[in-house]
Scaffold this motif. Structure first.
Motif, PDB file in Angstrom:
ATOM      1  N   SER A  77      -8.355  25.722   0.529  1.00  0.00           N
ATOM      2  CA  SER A  77      -9.750  25.695   0.975  1.00  0.00           C
ATOM      3  C   SER A  77     -10.482  26.927   0.475  1.00  0.00           C
ATOM      4  O   SER A  77     -11.675  26.882   0.191  1.00  0.00           O
ATOM      5  CB  SER A  77      -9.815  25.649   2.500  1.00  0.00           C
ATOM      6  OG  SER A  77      -9.207  24.481   2.991  1.00  0.00           O
ATOM      7  N   LYS A  81      -9.109  21.488 -10.228  1.00  0.00           N
ATOM      8  CA  LYS A  81      -9.783  20.825  -9.100  1.00  0.00           C
ATOM      9  C   LYS A  81     -10.282  19.443  -9.507  1.00  0.00           C
ATOM     10  O   LYS A  81     -10.273  18.525  -8.696  1.00  0.00           O
ATOM     11  CB  LYS A  81     -10.952  21.707  -8.617  1.00  0.00           C
ATOM     12  CG  LYS A  81     -11.854  21.090  -7.566  1.00  0.00           C
ATOM     13  CD  LYS A  81     -11.309  21.207  -6.183  1.00  0.00           C
ATOM     14  CE  LYS A  81     -12.292  20.924  -5.072  1.00  0.00           C
ATOM     15  NZ  LYS A  81     -12.816  19.591  -4.962  1.00  0.00           N
ATOM     16  N   SER A  82     -10.656  19.259 -10.760  1.00  0.00           N
ATOM     17  CA  SER A  82     -11.129  17.948 -11.211  1.00  0.00           C
ATOM     18  C   SER A  82     -10.023  16.905 -11.167  1.00  0.00           C
ATOM     19  O   SER A  82     -10.300  15.704 -11.187  1.00  0.00           O
ATOM     20  CB  SER A  82     -11.721  18.043 -12.616  1.00  0.00           C
ATOM     21  OG  SER A  82     -10.704  18.275 -13.569  1.00  0.00           O
ATOM     22  N   TRP A 138      -7.845  16.611  -8.594  1.00  0.00           N
ATOM     23  CA  TRP A 138      -7.429  16.389  -7.219  1.00  0.00           C
ATOM     24  C   TRP A 138      -7.622  14.951  -6.753  1.00  0.00           C
ATOM     25  O   TRP A 138      -6.871  14.474  -5.927  1.00  0.00           O
ATOM     26  CB  TRP A 138      -8.160  17.332  -6.262  1.00  0.00           C
ATOM     27  CG  TRP A 138      -7.719  18.759  -6.352  1.00  0.00           C
ATOM     28  CD1 TRP A 138      -6.960  19.340  -7.326  1.00  0.00           C
ATOM     29  CD2 TRP A 138      -8.033  19.792  -5.441  1.00  0.00           C
ATOM     30  NE1 TRP A 138      -6.788  20.671  -7.074  1.00  0.00           N
ATOM     31  CE2 TRP A 138      -7.441  20.982  -5.917  1.00  0.00           C
ATOM     32  CE3 TRP A 138      -8.773  19.844  -4.269  1.00  0.00           C
ATOM     33  CZ2 TRP A 138      -7.557  22.201  -5.249  1.00  0.00           C
ATOM     34  CZ3 TRP A 138      -8.890  21.056  -3.610  1.00  0.00           C
ATOM     35  CH2 TRP A 138      -8.283  22.215  -4.093  1.00  0.00           C
ATOM     36  N   GLY A 139      -8.651  14.284  -7.217  1.00  0.00           N
ATOM     37  CA  GLY A 139      -8.872  12.908  -6.785  1.00  0.00           C
ATOM     38  C   GLY A 139      -9.661  12.808  -5.499  1.00  0.00           C
ATOM     39  O   GLY A 139     -10.133  11.747  -5.139  1.00  0.00           O
ATOM     40  N   ASP A 140      -9.812  13.884  -4.776  1.00  0.00           N
ATOM     41  CA  ASP A 140     -10.672  13.896  -3.597  1.00  0.00           C
ATOM     42  C   ASP A 140     -11.615  15.075  -3.743  1.00  0.00           C
ATOM     43  O   ASP A 140     -11.413  15.954  -4.566  1.00  0.00           O
ATOM     44  CB  ASP A 140      -9.877  13.963  -2.290  1.00  0.00           C
ATOM     45  CG  ASP A 140      -8.826  15.070  -2.292  1.00  0.00           C
ATOM     46  OD1 ASP A 140      -8.993  16.042  -3.049  1.00  0.00           O
ATOM     47  OD2 ASP A 140      -7.856  14.965  -1.545  1.00  0.00           O
ATOM     48  N   ASN A 141     -12.653  15.082  -2.973  1.00  0.00           N
ATOM     49  CA  ASN A 141     -13.677  16.100  -3.168  1.00  0.00           C
ATOM     50  C   ASN A 141     -13.693  17.095  -2.010  1.00  0.00           C
ATOM     51  O   ASN A 141     -14.721  17.338  -1.392  1.00  0.00           O
ATOM     52  CB  ASN A 141     -15.046  15.447  -3.353  1.00  0.00           C
ATOM     53  CG  ASN A 141     -15.993  16.350  -4.114  1.00  0.00           C
ATOM     54  OD1 ASN A 141     -15.585  17.322  -4.737  1.00  0.00           O
ATOM     55  ND2 ASN A 141     -17.280  16.025  -4.060  1.00  0.00           N
ATOM     56  N   LEU A 142     -12.539  17.670  -1.710  1.00  0.00           N
ATOM     57  CA  LEU A 142     -12.444  18.667  -0.657  1.00  0.00           C
ATOM     58  C   LEU A 142     -13.268  19.902  -1.012  1.00  0.00           C
ATOM     59  O   LEU A 142     -13.336  20.299  -2.175  1.00  0.00           O
ATOM     60  CB  LEU A 142     -10.984  19.093  -0.458  1.00  0.00           C
ATOM     61  CG  LEU A 142     -10.007  17.998  -0.038  1.00  0.00           C
ATOM     62  CD1 LEU A 142      -8.587  18.539  -0.038  1.00  0.00           C
ATOM     63  CD2 LEU A 142     -10.367  17.464   1.329  1.00  0.00           C
ATOM     64  N   GLN A 143     -13.884  20.494   0.000  1.00  0.00           N
ATOM     65  CA  GLN A 143     -14.657  21.724  -0.194  1.00  0.00           C
ATOM     66  C   GLN A 143     -13.710  22.871  -0.545  1.00  0.00           C
ATOM     67  O   GLN A 143     -12.680  23.044   0.092  1.00  0.00           O
ATOM     68  CB  GLN A 143     -15.406  22.080   1.091  1.00  0.00           C
ATOM     69  CG  GLN A 143     -16.035  23.464   1.107  1.00  0.00           C
ATOM     70  CD  GLN A 143     -17.257  23.570   0.220  1.00  0.00           C
ATOM     71  OE1 GLN A 143     -18.104  22.694   0.243  1.00  0.00           O
ATOM     72  NE2 GLN A 143     -17.353  24.633  -0.547  1.00  0.00           N
ATOM     73  N   TYR A 147      -0.983  22.023   0.101  1.00  0.00           N
ATOM     74  CA  TYR A 147      -2.298  22.305   0.675  1.00  0.00           C
ATOM     75  C   TYR A 147      -2.198  23.517   1.582  1.00  0.00           C
ATOM     76  O   TYR A 147      -1.338  23.564   2.469  1.00  0.00           O
ATOM     77  CB  TYR A 147      -2.809  21.104   1.484  1.00  0.00           C
ATOM     78  CG  TYR A 147      -3.149  19.920   0.612  1.00  0.00           C
ATOM     79  CD1 TYR A 147      -2.174  18.994   0.250  1.00  0.00           C
ATOM     80  CD2 TYR A 147      -4.434  19.734   0.137  1.00  0.00           C
ATOM     81  CE1 TYR A 147      -2.485  17.912  -0.566  1.00  0.00           C
ATOM     82  CE2 TYR A 147      -4.751  18.655  -0.673  1.00  0.00           C
ATOM     83  CZ  TYR A 147      -3.775  17.756  -1.016  1.00  0.00           C
ATOM     84  OH  TYR A 147      -4.089  16.697  -1.827  1.00  0.00           O
ATOM     85  N   ASN A 179     -17.600  20.342  -5.675  1.00  0.00           N
ATOM     86  CA  ASN A 179     -17.668  20.846  -4.308  1.00  0.00           C
ATOM     87  C   ASN A 179     -17.013  22.225  -4.175  1.00  0.00           C
ATOM     88  O   ASN A 179     -16.235  22.472  -3.262  1.00  0.00           O
ATOM     89  CB  ASN A 179     -17.046  19.835  -3.332  1.00  0.00           C
ATOM     90  CG  ASN A 179     -17.571  19.984  -1.921  1.00  0.00           C
ATOM     91  OD1 ASN A 179     -18.587  20.646  -1.678  1.00  0.00           O
ATOM     92  ND2 ASN A 179     -16.878  19.377  -0.976  1.00  0.00           N
ATOM     93  N   ARG A 201      -3.505  23.667  -3.664  1.00  0.00           N
ATOM     94  CA  ARG A 201      -4.845  23.220  -3.294  1.00  0.00           C
ATOM     95  C   ARG A 201      -5.267  23.963  -2.029  1.00  0.00           C
ATOM     96  O   ARG A 201      -4.750  23.693  -0.946  1.00  0.00           O
ATOM     97  CB  ARG A 201      -4.858  21.713  -3.100  1.00  0.00           C
ATOM     98  CG  ARG A 201      -4.484  21.010  -4.396  1.00  0.00           C
ATOM     99  CD  ARG A 201      -4.481  19.524  -4.275  1.00  0.00           C
ATOM    100  NE  ARG A 201      -4.099  18.931  -5.545  1.00  0.00           N
ATOM    101  CZ  ARG A 201      -4.124  17.639  -5.787  1.00  0.00           C
ATOM    102  NH1 ARG A 201      -4.526  16.793  -4.852  1.00  0.00           N
ATOM    103  NH2 ARG A 201      -3.743  17.183  -6.968  1.00  0.00           N
TER     104      ARG A 201
END
Length: 155
Positions: A70, A96-97, A99-104, A44, A131, A68
């Motif tokens: 921002s 990005k699909s 990732w499992g979370d919806n970070l901006q 990240y 997102n 990953r």
């Protein structure tokens, strides 16, 4: 690395070598295997530059699964060389699909190109679902008789 450490590491690891810091087996006939990245957790970061001016030559969905960010910077502006590559922009969506979370995520194109405009329009709904925001530049910087669009981001 000092010569004595280099010889010691090559003797303790016969048949193995390092390419870009990754252990490889030179006996392998597969060119891709010498550059494969071992599986591991994602990294990240706040800001990532998409390699090689967003060329499809060395960026795929795995890059976006593992790195990953921002903010991703897309700097390609050479349509003749496929920069930016539509396949890389699509790879961002695919990666990005996973990732499992919806970070901006914010995509920062440094040039307004036909490829990025078409991709933005054709995938806008998917971008919203994932997102992902595409940052449009509304400022221009003039330096030494050259002007170019600019974006300011803060962390």
């Amino acid at each position: 690395m000092p010569e004595d450490e280099l010889s010691r590491s090559s003797h303790s690891n016969p048949g193995k070598s390092l390419i870009n810091g990754i252990k490889t087996n030179p006996a392998s006939n597969s060119p891709k295997s010498s550059f494969s990245v071992p599986m591991g957790p994602p990294v990240y970061v706040d800001l990532a530059y998409i390699p090689n001016h967003c060329s499809g030559k060395n960026t795929d969905p795995e890059f976006f699964r593992r790195v990953r960010a921002s903010y991703y910077v897309v700097s390609g502006n050479d349509a003749a060389n496929g920069e930016p590559s539509r396949a890389v922009l699509d790879a961002l969506l695919e990666g990005k699909s996973q990732w499992g979370d919806n970070l901006q995520v914010t995509l920062i194109p440094t040039h307004d190109t036909e490829v990025t405009r078409e991709w933005y329009q054709q995938t806008h709904e998917k971008q919203q679902d994932l997102n992902i925001m595409v940052l449009a530049s509304s400022s221009t910087v003039v330096m030494q008789d050259e002007s170019f669009p600019a974006c300011k981001i803060e962390f």
